[in-house]
Every structure is written in structure tokens, then in C-alpha cells.
Design a protein around this motif. Structure first.
Motif, PDB file in Angstrom:
ATOM      1  N   ARG A   1      77.478  36.688  29.915  1.00 42.76           N
ATOM      2  CA  ARG A   1      77.983  36.379  28.548  1.00 42.76           C
ATOM      3  C   ARG A   1      79.530  36.292  28.330  1.00 42.76           C
ATOM      4  N   ASP A   2      80.154  36.249  29.525  1.00 42.05           N
ATOM      5  CA  ASP A   2      81.436  36.362  29.598  1.00 42.05           C
ATOM      6  C   ASP A   2      82.010  34.486  29.358  1.00 42.05           C
ATOM      7  N   ILE A   3      81.789  34.232  28.219  1.00 40.41           N
ATOM      8  CA  ILE A   3      81.754  32.848  27.670  1.00 40.41           C
ATOM      9  C   ILE A   3      82.751  32.390  26.750  1.00 40.41           C
ATOM     10  N   ALA A   4      83.316  31.215  26.657  1.00 37.63           N
ATOM     11  CA  ALA A   4      84.050  30.669  25.666  1.00 37.63           C
ATOM     12  C   ALA A   4      83.588  29.348  25.294  1.00 37.63           C
ATOM     13  N   ILE A   5      83.539  28.987  24.026  1.00 38.06           N
ATOM     14  CA  ILE A   5      82.964  27.510  24.025  1.00 38.06           C
ATOM     15  C   ILE A   5      83.729  26.630  23.235  1.00 38.06           C
TER      16      ILE A   5
ATOM     17  N   ARG B   1      88.135  35.384  12.263  1.00 32.63           N
ATOM     18  CA  ARG B   1      86.663  35.552  12.896  1.00 32.63           C
ATOM     19  C   ARG B   1      86.953  36.377  14.168  1.00 32.63           C
ATOM     20  N   GLU B   2      85.695  37.385  13.937  1.00 33.18           N
ATOM     21  CA  GLU B   2      85.680  38.201  15.122  1.00 33.18           C
ATOM     22  C   GLU B   2      85.009  37.624  16.261  1.00 33.18           C
ATOM     23  N   SER B   3      85.837  37.898  17.361  1.00 33.25           N
ATOM     24  CA  SER B   3      84.947  37.067  18.425  1.00 33.25           C
ATOM     25  C   SER B   3      85.041  38.332  19.865  1.00 33.25           C
ATOM     26  N   ARG B   4      84.221  38.071  20.537  1.00 35.86           N
ATOM     27  CA  ARG B   4      84.085  38.685  21.907  1.00 35.86           C
ATOM     28  C   ARG B   4      85.458  38.457  22.746  1.00 35.86           C
ATOM     29  N   ALA B   5      85.740  39.393  23.551  1.00 36.19           N
ATOM     30  CA  ALA B   5      86.883  39.239  24.281  1.00 36.19           C
ATOM     31  C   ALA B   5      86.665  38.728  25.826  1.00 36.19           C
TER      32      ALA B   5
ATOM     33  N   ASN C   1      83.008  23.217  14.542  1.00 32.31           N
ATOM     34  CA  ASN C   1      83.597  24.667  14.737  1.00 32.31           C
ATOM     35  C   ASN C   1      83.379  25.298  13.621  1.00 32.31           C
ATOM     36  N   ARG C   2      83.215  25.243  12.479  1.00 24.90           N
ATOM     37  CA  ARG C   2      82.704  26.045  11.443  1.00 24.90           C
ATOM     38  C   ARG C   2      81.281  26.343  11.802  1.00 24.90           C
ATOM     39  N   LEU C   3      80.520  25.490  12.033  1.00 21.65           N
ATOM     40  CA  LEU C   3      79.000  25.772  12.283  1.00 21.65           C
ATOM     41  C   LEU C   3      78.948  26.557  13.567  1.00 21.65           C
ATOM     42  N   LEU C   4      79.651  26.515  14.404  1.00 20.04           N
ATOM     43  CA  LEU C   4      79.791  27.280  15.901  1.00 20.04           C
ATOM     44  C   LEU C   4      80.267  28.650  15.431  1.00 20.04           C
ATOM     45  N   ALA C   5      81.130  28.834  14.598  1.00 15.29           N
ATOM     46  CA  ALA C   5      81.649  30.030  14.250  1.00 15.29           C
ATOM     47  C   ALA C   5      80.774  30.996  13.640  1.00 15.29           C
ATOM     48  N   LYS C   6      79.699  30.338  12.953  1.00 19.88           N
ATOM     49  CA  LYS C   6      78.752  31.222  12.143  1.00 19.88           C
ATOM     50  C   LYS C   6      77.724  31.558  13.171  1.00 19.88           C
ATOM     51  N   THR C   7      77.583  30.603  14.085  1.00 16.81           N
ATOM     52  CA  THR C   7      76.013  30.727  14.838  1.00 16.81           C
ATOM     53  C   THR C   7      76.444  31.798  16.072  1.00 16.81           C
ATOM     54  N   CYS C   8      77.668  32.023  16.613  1.00 14.34           N
ATOM     55  CA  CYS C   8      77.674  33.110  17.594  1.00 14.34           C
ATOM     56  C   CYS C   8      79.207  34.035  17.516  1.00 14.34           C
ATOM     57  N   ASN C   9      79.372  34.831  18.340  1.00 17.31           N
ATOM     58  CA  ASN C   9      80.650  35.518  18.314  1.00 17.31           C
ATOM     59  C   ASN C   9      81.697  35.143  19.476  1.00 17.31           C
ATOM     60  N   TYR C  10      81.148  34.409  20.345  1.00 19.84           N
ATOM     61  CA  TYR C  10      81.922  33.921  21.595  1.00 19.84           C
ATOM     62  C   TYR C  10      83.289  33.529  21.145  1.00 19.84           C
ATOM     63  N   PRO C  11      84.216  33.563  21.834  1.00 21.00           N
ATOM     64  CA  PRO C  11      85.663  33.014  21.599  1.00 21.00           C
ATOM     65  C   PRO C  11      85.513  31.634  21.508  1.00 21.00           C
ATOM     66  N   ILE C  12      86.173  30.949  20.911  1.00 23.75           N
ATOM     67  CA  ILE C  12      86.231  29.308  20.374  1.00 23.75           C
ATOM     68  C   ILE C  12      87.686  28.769  21.096  1.00 23.75           C
ATOM     69  N   HIS C  13      87.425  27.714  21.629  1.00 24.08           N
ATOM     70  CA  HIS C  13      88.565  27.077  22.129  1.00 24.08           C
ATOM     71  C   HIS C  13      88.617  25.753  21.309  1.00 24.08           C
TER      72      HIS C  13
ATOM     73  N   ALA D   1      76.047  19.074  13.508  1.00 27.45           N
ATOM     74  CA  ALA D   1      74.947  19.992  14.050  1.00 27.45           C
ATOM     75  C   ALA D   1      74.631  19.710  15.456  1.00 27.45           C
ATOM     76  N   ALA D   2      74.526  18.134  15.880  1.00 26.10           N
ATOM     77  CA  ALA D   2      74.115  18.080  17.180  1.00 26.10           C
ATOM     78  C   ALA D   2      75.248  18.721  18.218  1.00 26.10           C
ATOM     79  N   LEU D   3      76.395  18.712  18.005  1.00 21.87           N
ATOM     80  CA  LEU D   3      77.445  19.060  18.967  1.00 21.87           C
ATOM     81  C   LEU D   3      77.007  20.720  18.795  1.00 21.87           C
ATOM     82  N   CYS D   4      76.681  21.476  17.929  1.00 23.29           N
ATOM     83  CA  CYS D   4      76.401  22.902  17.980  1.00 23.29           C
ATOM     84  C   CYS D   4      75.439  23.134  18.644  1.00 23.29           C
ATOM     85  N   GLU D   5      74.424  22.391  18.372  1.00 22.64           N
ATOM     86  CA  GLU D   5      73.048  22.670  19.130  1.00 22.64           C
ATOM     87  C   GLU D   5      73.157  22.303  20.674  1.00 22.64           C
TER      88      GLU D   5
END
Ligand code: SF4
Length: 359
Positions: free
Chosen positions: A172-176, A7-11, A190-202, A153-157
Motif C-alpha cells: 500500500r506504499d502507493i501514489a497514483i 484532502r487527507e491522504s496516506r503518506a 482526479n476529482r473522482l480518484l480523490a473520492k475513491t481512495c486515500n492514496y497520495p495523488i500526483h 471514469a475509465a481512467l479512474c477505473e
């Protein structure tokens, strides 16, 4: 080889470590010492760094506790430090002043919007990113009431709610991270989050348990997501010495072929009624010798197989392999047979051969 798309994410940059933007997947852990005990915390940070931890998180419950960050920095430690903040936003401001490299905080928990703005501005001034960390055990009451349970869905919201508070101030210097003690909820969220934004995911499974079951839950949760291209940094959470989290995380990354450091890959069969050599003992001795000889980073595959049925096939595919016989084994070197070795010479010979690949 199977096609793998990340997945492409911001650095973002946490001290010297880049997270996201196709950077190698970094390994994180967290100290469990008392933050007010600066010496003990420093020692643990050093042990984690030595074990291969890329980023170390330290709980900073009060502004006073932030002094520990300065103490560790002054000691010359270079592994990036994250201040884990819950409700006292002043602790985050003090940690920033102390030179912390990342803040983990949920802006929705710190009170007024003025505080969020002050925090965003202070972090921006120092070029320090913020991780929003949503946990199934501490979801906002309103979101919990809406969804009835800490669902994916609740966690992603919740994650996007906290994110929006920072975005409001153009931060926007954010990781989630979204973590649940349920492996399946962690994966879905995390699948849902990955579709919702492009912030890097921990990624990580929280409250996973002890070394045994905790490693299995983490391997499934983290491993599944990584295999789907989701995840920029990982933490294995174990009720154990945090140093053990590093080995577990490294093994997960090795298993999915995403380790940033080269490593020795050992292929060994489970043994069966056909086995005529002491393969279980041989593997234990080989693993111990690889560690003691400092050969773990040799980037080759070594096969240790029990018999002549599946053994030669795997041994031939490996860089070095042995297929067990009756008290001895046939050695393969780059797919070519290289003679028989008596059982007691198998480990010394393999070590000798592995050393030849050491850079
Ligand atoms: S390689 Fe041979 S000894 Fe090992 S499990 Fe397979 S059949 Fe059994």
C-alpha cells in the motif's frame, strides 16, 4: 482568507521527501537525456535539483539502463530518483537494487501475477513506494472498450485496477497519477480518484504543449485541483527544457498560496490610459533585479501600481508599494506613505527596501 481544506491522504516517503499525509506539495520533473548517457543525465538531474525540483524521474527502459541510477547515486546526488518503467519489470528490480527511491510502473502491464508479487516484495524490502501512472493515451483496451473513450471514469477505473494488483500482495506504499492531455478530463478524473481512495495523488496535465500553452493548461488543471485540496505532488509537462517545468510548477504553487518555500509576491496593475510612468519596463527591471540580487525568497508583497486611482489602495495593502504619478511614484511602506521617488530611482529604492526584509 478563503477556507481551504486539503484532502487527507496516506503518506509515502520517496527518499527524503514525504508525499501525502499533509506534507508540503512537492515538485517533480523528468529528465529528457538518454539514460544510457550517464554523464548527461547526471548533469540534468543536478540542474533540476538546483532549480528546486524535489523529485526527479528518469526513464529506465531496460535492466542495463538502471546502471544510471547507481551512477547518479554514487555521484552524491541527494534529490530522490524515480525509475520510470513500462513493460520490463526486471528494469524495476534492477533500479531497486541500484538504490532508486520510487518506481513508476503499472503492474497490469508487466505480465504474470508472480512478477507483480516479486516486484511488490522487492519494493517493500527496500521501503520504496510505487506510483501507478495512468495516462489517457495508453489506457487498457478492455477499459477503453467498456467506456468508449478515455473518460474520467475509465481512467479512474484503470488506476484502481492497477492499485488492486498491488493491494492483493498487501502493498500500500502507493501514489497514483491520472493524466490526460485534456485539462477538463484531468480535473474530472482526479476529482473522482480523490473520492475513491486515500492514496497520495500526483497531478499534472500530460502532453500539455510548449512553454506558453503548456504552462497555461497546467496552471488551470493543477491549479484547479490544488484549490480544491486535491494533489500531493505536481509535475508540469512541457515540450521544453525540463528545468522550465520547475519554474512553472513553482509559480502555480505560489499563485494558489501552497508553495513550501517562501517567495516574493509582486502585485502589479495591467496599465491603462491613466498610466504616466513606464510601468511595464519598471516591472521587467524589478523582476530581473529580484532574481539577480537573490531576493525571490523574501516573503513579502510588493505592489507596483500605475496611478493614483487603484494604486494607493493596493500599495497600502502591500508591505512595500508604489503608486505611479507623472514620471514619479508615491512610496508606501507598511501602509504608510514614505515620500515620492523619481521614476529612475523606483527599482533601486524598492530593491533597497526589499533587502531590509531579507532574513
Ligand atoms: S492602477 Fe491605475 S494605471 Fe493601473 S490599471 Fe488601474 S487605473 Fe490604470
Amino acid at each position: 482568507m478563503t477556507e481551504y481544506t486539503r484532502r487527507e491522504s496516506r503518506a509515502i516517503h520517496v527518499g527524503k521527501v514525504q508525499i501525502g499525509g499533509n506534507a508540503p506539495i512537492s515538485i517533480q520533473s523528468m529528465t529528457n537525456t538518454d539514460t544510457y548517457d550517464h554523464k548527461a543525465t547526471l548533469e540534468q538531474v543536478k540542474r533540476l535539483e538546483q532549480a528546486g525540483c524535489d523529485v526527479v524521474r528518469i526513464t529506465v527502459p531496460t535492466p542495463e539502463a538502471a546502471k544510471c541510477i547507481a551512477y547518479i547515486k554514487e555521484a552524491g546526488v541527494t534529490v530522490p530518483l524515480v525509475a520510470d518503467i513500462h513493460f520490463d519489470y526486471r528494469a524495476a528490480l534492477y533500479a531497486l537494487e541500484a538504490g532508486v527511491d520510487k518506481i513508476r510502473i503499472n503492474p497490469g502491464n508487466i505480465g504474470s501475477e508472480d512478477r507483480v508479487r516479486e516486484l511488490a516484495e522487492a519494493a517493500r524490502r527496500r521501503g520504496v513506494p510505487i506510483r501507478i501512472g495512468v495516462n489517457s493515451g495508453s489506457l487498457e483496451k478492455s477499459i477503453l472498450a467498456k467506456h468508449g473513450a478515455p473518460t474520467a471514469a475509465a481512467l479512474c477505473e484503470s488506476a484502481m485496477f492497477h492499485t488492486a494488483l498491488l493491494e492483493k500482495y498487501d502493498f500500500r506504499d502507493i501514489a497514483i497519477s491520472i493524466k490526460a492531455s485534456s485539462v477538463m478530463t484531468t480535473i474530472e478524473a482526479n476529482r473522482l480518484l480523490a473520492k475513491t481512495c486515500n492514496y497520495p495523488i500526483h497531478i499534472g496535465v500530460t502532453e500539455a504543449g510548449g512553454e506558453g500553452m503548456g504552462t497555461i493548461k497546467s496552471a488551470i488543471g493543477i491549479g484547479t485541483l490544488l484549490a480544491e485540496g486535491i494533489g500531493d505532488t505536481v509535475r508540469v509537462s512541457l515540450t521544453a527544457d525540463p528545468v522550465k517545468e520547475i519554474a512553472a510548477a513553482r509559480n502555480i504553487l505560489d499563485a494558489v498560496g501552497l508553495s513550501s518555500t517562501p517567495h516574493l509576491n509582486i502585485v502589479s496593475c495591467p496599465t491603462c490610459g491613466r498610466t504616466r510612468i513606464g510601468l511595464i519596463d519598471l516591472l521587467a527591471k524589478l523582476e530581473a533585479a529580484v532574481e539577480s540580487e537573490g531576493l525571490r525568497s523574501v516573503p513579502i508583497t510588493v505592489a507596483l501600481m500605475g496611478c493614483a486611482v487603484n494604486g494607493p489602495g493596493e500599495a497600502r495593502e502591500a508591505d512595500i508599494g508604489v503608486a505611479g504619478g507623472d514620471g514619479d511614484a508615491l512610496l508606501f511602506y507598511k501602509g504608510v506613505t514614505a515620500g515620492k521617488i523619481p521614476q529612475d530611482m523606483i527599482v533601486p529604492r524598492l530593491i533597497e527596501e526589499i533587502k531590509k526584509f531579507k532574513a
